[in-house]
Design a protein around this motif. Structure first.
Motif, short mmCIF file in Angstrom:
data_model
loop_
_atom_site.label_atom_id
_atom_site.label_comp_id
_atom_site.label_asym_id
_atom_site.label_seq_id
_atom_site.Cartn_x
_atom_site.Cartn_y
_atom_site.Cartn_z
N VAL A 148 -35.75 70.63 -13.83
CA VAL A 148 -34.98 69.75 -14.71
C VAL A 148 -34.68 70.50 -16.02
O VAL A 148 -33.55 70.47 -16.51
CB VAL A 148 -35.72 68.43 -14.98
N LYS A 149 -35.68 71.17 -16.56
CA LYS A 149 -35.49 71.92 -17.80
C LYS A 149 -34.43 73.00 -17.61
O LYS A 149 -33.54 73.15 -18.46
CB LYS A 149 -36.81 72.53 -18.26
N ALA A 150 -34.51 73.74 -16.51
CA ALA A 150 -33.53 74.80 -16.26
C ALA A 150 -32.12 74.22 -16.17
O ALA A 150 -31.16 74.79 -16.70
CB ALA A 150 -33.89 75.54 -14.98
N LYS A 151 -31.98 73.05 -15.52
CA LYS A 151 -30.67 72.41 -15.39
C LYS A 151 -30.17 71.92 -16.75
O LYS A 151 -28.98 72.05 -17.06
CB LYS A 151 -30.78 71.26 -14.40
N MET A 152 -31.08 71.40 -17.57
CA MET A 152 -30.69 70.96 -18.92
C MET A 152 -30.17 72.14 -19.73
O MET A 152 -29.14 72.03 -20.41
CB MET A 152 -31.89 70.31 -19.63
N ILE A 153 -30.87 73.25 -19.66
CA ILE A 153 -30.45 74.46 -20.39
C ILE A 153 -29.09 74.93 -19.87
O ILE A 153 -28.20 75.28 -20.65
CB ILE A 153 -31.53 75.56 -20.30
N GLU B 62 -35.05 71.18 -28.32
CA GLU B 62 -35.02 69.72 -28.16
C GLU B 62 -35.80 69.31 -26.91
O GLU B 62 -36.54 68.33 -26.92
CB GLU B 62 -33.58 69.20 -28.08
N ILE B 63 -35.64 70.06 -25.84
CA ILE B 63 -36.35 69.77 -24.59
C ILE B 63 -37.85 69.87 -24.81
O ILE B 63 -38.63 69.02 -24.32
CB ILE B 63 -35.91 70.74 -23.47
N ASP B 64 -38.26 70.87 -25.56
CA ASP B 64 -39.69 71.12 -25.77
C ASP B 64 -40.36 70.07 -26.67
O ASP B 64 -41.58 70.07 -26.80
CB ASP B 64 -39.90 72.53 -26.34
N LYS B 65 -39.58 69.19 -27.26
CA LYS B 65 -40.15 68.12 -28.10
C LYS B 65 -40.78 67.01 -27.28
O LYS B 65 -41.48 66.16 -27.83
CB LYS B 65 -39.07 67.52 -29.00
N VAL B 66 -40.51 67.00 -25.97
CA VAL B 66 -41.08 65.95 -25.11
C VAL B 66 -41.89 66.57 -23.97
O VAL B 66 -41.68 67.73 -23.61
CB VAL B 66 -39.97 65.05 -24.50
N ASP B 67 -42.81 65.77 -23.45
CA ASP B 67 -43.49 66.16 -22.22
C ASP B 67 -42.51 65.82 -21.11
O ASP B 67 -42.38 64.66 -20.71
CB ASP B 67 -44.79 65.37 -22.07
N LEU B 68 -41.77 66.82 -20.64
CA LEU B 68 -40.65 66.58 -19.74
C LEU B 68 -41.07 65.90 -18.44
O LEU B 68 -40.37 65.00 -17.96
CB LEU B 68 -39.92 67.90 -19.45
N ALA B 69 -42.21 66.28 -17.88
CA ALA B 69 -42.66 65.65 -16.63
C ALA B 69 -42.90 64.16 -16.83
O ALA B 69 -42.51 63.34 -16.00
CB ALA B 69 -43.94 66.33 -16.12
N GLU B 70 -43.48 63.80 -17.97
CA GLU B 70 -43.70 62.39 -18.26
C GLU B 70 -42.38 61.71 -18.60
O GLU B 70 -42.11 60.59 -18.15
CB GLU B 70 -44.68 62.23 -19.44
#
Length: 177
Positions: free
Chosen positions: A104-109, A117-125
């Motif tokens: 998901v992170k790779a797709k967001m980037i 901005e992505i790193d501000k959240v626990d993406l899995a949660e």
């Protein structure tokens, strides 16, 4: 684009539809929290024997509680709209089971979202990845039941539907509170 197809279909629908006023209150006094999976769109109401105006249907990724939005909708269904029961209905083969936060992170980037901005959240949660569909239903029921703004006077049931056969299995019987 799909919007053109949707607008054309709506134009045809309106031309052939004879509407009548309906109450915004759910006739079965039931709120359902379920998944946004496209395979449930017409399938779930048919499998449950519900129709237009019968229930408050709350859908999100993985029929889970992430943050307060689903709880807010359930509370509104109970306190403002007359729901007297709540069902959490998960399904087999859920796309959120084992969702990969790194993908998901790779797709967001790839789409241009700032990594900071992505790193501000626990993406899995944040995306609501679930390890197991049945366990997720049970945990979601518990989160709803234990939320301080949800009454214990309303039964909260947990069910799972087989996405192929339509068979429902009760995982949590809210009558047993």
């Amino acid at each position: 684009m799909v919007i053109d197809e949707v607008l054309k279909a709506n134009e045809e629908f309106v031309a052939n539809y004879e509407g009548s006023p309906m109450s915004h209150l759910p006739q079965k006094k039931l709120a359902i929290l379920t998944c946004m999976d496209t395979r449930l769109t017409c399938f779930l109401p048919e499998a449950l024997g519900i129709g237009r105006g019968d229930v408050k249907l709350i859908r999100n990724a993985g029929n889970t509680i992430v943050g307060e939005d689903a709880i807010r909708s359930i509370a509104a269904a109970i306190y403002s709209l007359g729901c007297e029961e709540v069902m959490v209905i998960g399904h087999t083969d859920c796309g959120m089971a084992g969702a990969d936060a790194n993908k998901v992170k790779a797709k967001m980037i790839e789409y241009g979202i700032d990594e900071a901005e992505i790193d501000k959240v626990d993406l899995a949660e944040w995306i609501g990845a679930i390890p197991d569909e049945e366990q997720n239903v049970i945990e979601t029921v518990e989160k709803i039941k234990n939320h301080p703004l949800i009454t214990d006077k309303v039964p909260i049931h947990g069910l799972i539907i087989d996405i192929v056969s339509g068979k429902l299995d009760v995982l949590v019987d809210g009558r047993e509170n």
